[in-house]
Design a protein around this motif. Structure first.
Motif, PDB file in Angstrom:
ATOM      1  N   LEU A 410     -13.504  31.290 -24.467  1.00  0.00           N
ATOM      2  CA  LEU A 410     -12.677  32.187 -25.272  1.00  0.00           C
ATOM      3  C   LEU A 410     -11.351  32.479 -24.564  1.00  0.00           C
ATOM      4  N   ALA A 411     -11.397  32.620 -23.241  1.00  0.00           N
ATOM      5  CA  ALA A 411     -10.166  32.831 -22.474  1.00  0.00           C
ATOM      6  C   ALA A 411      -9.247  31.616 -22.580  1.00  0.00           C
ATOM      7  N   ALA A 412      -9.861  30.425 -22.614  1.00  0.00           N
ATOM      8  CA  ALA A 412      -9.073  29.204 -22.767  1.00  0.00           C
ATOM      9  C   ALA A 412      -8.362  29.174 -24.112  1.00  0.00           C
ATOM     10  N   LEU A 413      -9.075  29.559 -25.163  1.00  0.00           N
ATOM     11  CA  LEU A 413      -8.465  29.593 -26.490  1.00  0.00           C
ATOM     12  C   LEU A 413      -7.338  30.624 -26.539  1.00  0.00           C
ATOM     13  N   LYS A 434     -14.641  25.418 -34.187  1.00  0.00           N
ATOM     14  CA  LYS A 434     -13.519  25.873 -35.004  1.00  0.00           C
ATOM     15  C   LYS A 434     -13.200  27.307 -34.595  1.00  0.00           C
ATOM     16  N   PHE A 435     -11.935  27.708 -34.821  1.00  0.00           N
ATOM     17  CA  PHE A 435     -11.572  29.071 -34.466  1.00  0.00           C
ATOM     18  C   PHE A 435     -10.477  29.591 -35.384  1.00  0.00           C
ATOM     19  N   THR A 436     -10.428  30.919 -35.476  1.00  0.00           N
ATOM     20  CA  THR A 436      -9.385  31.621 -36.219  1.00  0.00           C
ATOM     21  C   THR A 436      -8.622  32.497 -35.238  1.00  0.00           C
ATOM     22  N   TRP A 437      -7.309  32.506 -35.361  1.00  0.00           N
ATOM     23  CA  TRP A 437      -6.500  33.289 -34.433  1.00  0.00           C
ATOM     24  C   TRP A 437      -5.445  34.083 -35.187  1.00  0.00           C
ATOM     25  N   SER A 438      -4.945  35.125 -34.537  1.00  0.00           N
ATOM     26  CA  SER A 438      -3.931  35.987 -35.135  1.00  0.00           C
ATOM     27  C   SER A 438      -2.729  36.076 -34.215  1.00  0.00           C
ATOM     28  N   SER A 445      -6.561  39.397 -27.397  1.00  0.00           N
ATOM     29  CA  SER A 445      -7.436  39.602 -28.560  1.00  0.00           C
ATOM     30  C   SER A 445      -6.942  38.807 -29.761  1.00  0.00           C
ATOM     31  N   ARG A 446      -6.251  37.703 -29.486  1.00  0.00           N
ATOM     32  CA  ARG A 446      -5.700  36.893 -30.575  1.00  0.00           C
ATOM     33  C   ARG A 446      -6.762  36.003 -31.230  1.00  0.00           C
ATOM     34  N   ILE A 447      -7.849  35.719 -30.517  1.00  0.00           N
ATOM     35  CA  ILE A 447      -8.907  34.896 -31.097  1.00  0.00           C
ATOM     36  C   ILE A 447      -9.810  35.793 -31.942  1.00  0.00           C
ATOM     37  N   VAL A 448      -9.699  35.648 -33.246  1.00  0.00           N
ATOM     38  CA  VAL A 448     -10.448  36.485 -34.185  1.00  0.00           C
ATOM     39  C   VAL A 448     -11.894  36.019 -34.286  1.00  0.00           C
ATOM     40  N   GLU A 449     -12.085  34.705 -34.283  1.00  0.00           N
ATOM     41  CA  GLU A 449     -13.428  34.134 -34.414  1.00  0.00           C
ATOM     42  C   GLU A 449     -13.437  32.763 -33.766  1.00  0.00           C
ATOM     43  N   ALA A 450     -14.534  32.428 -33.094  1.00  0.00           N
ATOM     44  CA  ALA A 450     -14.706  31.108 -32.500  1.00  0.00           C
ATOM     45  C   ALA A 450     -16.151  30.672 -32.686  1.00  0.00           C
ATOM     46  N   MET A 451     -16.317  29.490 -33.251  1.00  0.00           N
ATOM     47  CA  MET A 451     -17.650  28.987 -33.604  1.00  0.00           C
ATOM     48  C   MET A 451     -17.858  27.608 -32.988  1.00  0.00           C
ATOM     49  N   VAL A 452     -19.067  27.366 -32.501  1.00  0.00           N
ATOM     50  CA  VAL A 452     -19.432  26.055 -31.984  1.00  0.00           C
ATOM     51  C   VAL A 452     -20.280  25.335 -33.021  1.00  0.00           C
ATOM     52  N   THR A 454     -23.249  23.287 -34.248  1.00  0.00           N
ATOM     53  CA  THR A 454     -24.617  23.046 -33.780  1.00  0.00           C
ATOM     54  C   THR A 454     -25.246  21.825 -34.430  1.00  0.00           C
ATOM     55  N   ALA A 455     -24.735  21.457 -35.599  1.00  0.00           N
ATOM     56  CA  ALA A 455     -25.143  20.263 -36.344  1.00  0.00           C
ATOM     57  C   ALA A 455     -23.984  19.973 -37.281  1.00  0.00           C
ATOM     58  N   PRO A 456     -23.892  18.741 -37.793  1.00  0.00           N
ATOM     59  CA  PRO A 456     -22.764  18.434 -38.665  1.00  0.00           C
ATOM     60  C   PRO A 456     -22.616  19.465 -39.793  1.00  0.00           C
ATOM     61  N   GLY A 457     -21.481  20.183 -39.768  1.00  0.00           N
ATOM     62  CA  GLY A 457     -21.204  21.175 -40.798  1.00  0.00           C
ATOM     63  C   GLY A 457     -21.826  22.532 -40.577  1.00  0.00           C
ATOM     64  N   SER A 458     -22.591  22.711 -39.496  1.00  0.00           N
ATOM     65  CA  SER A 458     -23.240  23.988 -39.199  1.00  0.00           C
ATOM     66  C   SER A 458     -22.646  24.583 -37.925  1.00  0.00           C
ATOM     67  N   TYR A 459     -22.361  25.887 -37.943  1.00  0.00           N
ATOM     68  CA  TYR A 459     -21.702  26.543 -36.814  1.00  0.00           C
ATOM     69  C   TYR A 459     -22.382  27.862 -36.490  1.00  0.00           C
ATOM     70  N   GLU A 460     -22.245  28.269 -35.233  1.00  0.00           N
ATOM     71  CA  GLU A 460     -22.686  29.591 -34.819  1.00  0.00           C
ATOM     72  C   GLU A 460     -21.641  30.167 -33.875  1.00  0.00           C
ATOM     73  N   PRO A 461     -21.530  31.492 -33.787  1.00  0.00           N
ATOM     74  CA  PRO A 461     -20.511  32.096 -32.920  1.00  0.00           C
ATOM     75  C   PRO A 461     -20.699  31.707 -31.457  1.00  0.00           C
ATOM     76  N   ILE A 462     -19.617  31.530 -30.764  1.00  0.00           N
ATOM     77  CA  ILE A 462     -19.674  31.259 -29.328  1.00  0.00           C
ATOM     78  C   ILE A 462     -20.203  32.500 -28.618  1.00  0.00           C
ATOM     79  N   ASP A 463     -21.184  32.305 -27.788  1.00  0.00           N
ATOM     80  CA  ASP A 463     -21.827  33.388 -27.035  1.00  0.00           C
ATOM     81  C   ASP A 463     -21.156  33.501 -25.668  1.00  0.00           C
ATOM     82  N   PRO A 464     -20.506  34.627 -25.379  1.00  0.00           N
ATOM     83  CA  PRO A 464     -19.820  34.758 -24.080  1.00  0.00           C
ATOM     84  C   PRO A 464     -20.716  34.515 -22.879  1.00  0.00           C
TER      85      PRO A 464
END
Length: 525
Positions: A410-413, A434-438, A445-452, A454-464
């Motif tokens: 998240l710090a990298a993003l 994928k990620f959303t930023w502001s 705090s510009r990264i609003v959402e970041a998802m990894v 897990t399978a083609p087309g399926s995502y879950e939030p990145i866990d710090p």
């Protein structure tokens, strides 16, 4: 405080009264040439001889030789200078390092250049070899090189040129963040640009100089701020952000020149596509009273110098076998322009990130991050050659795999989106996530959402707290473009295959390749 004057036309008159001893000077300039010795396409990439003959290409050293000679003939008093980054960008640099650039610049009779960050891509040694070969001074005022034996007696902060009976003070500037962008080594210490320039102006004034030209490889925004901070500067010849200033070109960021008080700021895009031509008149106090000009586009209307073209063809012989190899085809243009890839998801970024991830996915790697600064051109539709891929990815970066925590990811993003306003190369192109930023959010705090994924087309939030396998390139993994959070990553391996080879193999395996933008990067309203 100085005021930025956005001129509607190419003439900027700054004083109604005539000076008692006017002095006129034509400043011819280039910047960010990046080893484009041969003509380029509309995509700033390789242009075939067939297309060049058909009048569809731009630039190339042979056109610049002609254009410089014609511009000098239009003026009774001129200098030719460069705003930095002659190095890196094509196989010519990969093969010849700085030797080809030195030969061509000597042929055109440059009077001075500043050090760009890419002049440090291969460390002080290659830069020293270039400096020893050229017939003109190489300048850098905002760096202490006294601790670097290879450069301490080679780089000057400024130089005084005599032209038309007058003395001109030329001062060089290099990006203060060059250690993050290239490889200057620990012995070169960079300092703030305004202080460095002011110091050189004060020193030169004591020697009786009253006309000051800064060759600034620092970016358009820095140049405007510098002109405000140091009003005694007469002209700033810019570079680094590939900014086109023009009174006629639709893509121009601002007028040519952009005036900040009595300081004329100019920049001529990149890749030899334009030759900047600024005509200035000084009064007897060294103050500009008039500034007029326009970058000259290096299109088919500029005849290529026959001897130069033959020499470039000769230099190209060892390169042709590699770059003419057709590796696949693309169903459409692959957008890789910096104005797109450094601010949003782009087709070239997706291609490179996908290629990286595909190569190492079976090693437990989940996410790919490619810095957009590593993407140097677009590719047009149709056959794709290795030469085109190498123009996009010229740095000989290798694949790096490593593990970081979600917090570090998240710090990298955050780092990646931190300089979008400057169109900086750290903007991340990604795969496997994928990620959303502001842009409006506070730093950190510009990264609003970041998802990894897990399978083609399926995502879950990145866990710090979780650990993720990441692939990037060795430049980024070792802290380049501000990615310091990757320097101490676990299980790092920086010696994978060349990124250009990986991308070429991916294109070949997926030919015909269809360029894609999939919504991996979105911007919050």
């Amino acid at each position: 405080m100085k005021r930025i004057l956005l001129a509607a036309g190419s003439l900027v008159a700054l004083s109604a009264g005539a000076a008692s001893a006017e002095y006129s000077l034509t400043i011819l300039h280039t910047n960010d040439f990046h080893a484009r010795f041969e003509p380029i396409s509309a995509y700033d990439s390789t242009c075939s001889e067939e297309d060049n003959t058909a009048g569809e290409c731009f630039g190339g050293s042979a056109r610049l030789v002609t254009a410089v000679a014609q511009a000098r003939a239009r003026s009774n008093n001129s200098i030719l200078v460069d705003g930095g980054d002659q190095f890196q960008g094509t196989l010519f640099y990969t093969y010849y390092k700085g030797a080809a650039a030195a030969e061509m610049m000597n042929k055109m009779g440059y009077d001075a250049m500043t050090v760009g960050n890419h002049e440090f891509d291969d460390g002080p040694e290659v830069l020293r070899g270039f400096v020893d070969t050229v017939d003109f001074p190489v300048l850098m005022s905002n760096a202490d090189v006294s601790g670097e034996p290879l450069l301490s007696d080679a780089i000057q902060k400024s130089v005084v040129l005599e032209r038309g009976g007058e003395r001109l003070g030329l001062i060089g500037l290099t990006p203060i963040d060059t250690p993050e962008l290239a490889s200057p080594g620990r012995n070169v210490i960079f300092t703030e640009p305004a202080d460095a320039v002011q110091g050189e102006i004060d020193r030169l004034k004591a020697e009786g100089v009253n006309k000051f030209i800064v060759l600034s490889h620092s970016g358009y925004g820095v140049d405007l701020a510098l002109a405000e901070a140091v009003p005694e500067i007469d002209v700033i010849v810019g570079g680094h952000t590939n900014t086109l200033l023009s009174n006629t070109q639709e893509r121009a960021v601002g007028p040519y020149p952009t005036m900040v008080g009595t300081t004329a700021v100019v920049s001529a895009y990149a890749y030899g596509k334009f030759l900047g031509e600024l005509n200035v008149t000084f009064d007897d106090d060294g103050v500009i009273t008039e500034a007029v000009g326009e970058p000259v586009i290096m299109d088919a209307s500029v005849t290529e110098d026959v001897g130069t073209k033959a020499r470039i063809s000769e230099l190209a012989v060892p390169l042709d076998e590699i770059r003419n190899q057709v590796i696949g085809e693309s169903a459409g243009p692959i957008e890789g322009d910096r104005s797109v890839c450094r601010v949003m998801e782009c087709e070239m970024g997706n291609l490179v990130a996908d290629a990286m991830l595909e190569r190492v996915r079976d090693q437990g790697i989940q996410i790919a991050i490619a810095n957009s600064g590593g993407l140097r051109a677009s590719i047009d539709a149709g056959e794709v050659t290795m030469g085109e891929v190498l123009t996009v990815l010229p740095f000989q970066n290798t694949l790096s795999t490593f593990q970081v925590t979600g917090e570090e990811l998240l710090a990298a993003l955050e780092n990646g989106v931190s300089q979008v306003a400057d169109v900086a190369g750290r903007f991340p192109q990604v795969a496997g996530m994928k990620f959303t930023w502001s842009e409006a959010a506070e730093p950190g705090s510009r990264i609003v959402e970041a998802m990894v994924e897990t399978a083609p087309g399926s995502y879950e939030p990145i866990d710090p707290e979780a650990t993720y396998g990441v692939v990037s390139n060795n430049f980024v993994r070792n802290g380049g473009d501000g990615y310091a959070m990757f320097v101490n990553a676990s299980n790092a391996y920086d010696f994978g295959p060349d990124l250009a080879d990986v991308t070429a193999e991916y294109l070949a395996a997926n030919t015909p390749y269809t360029p894609i933008v999939t919504g991996r990067i979105t911007k919050a309203e």
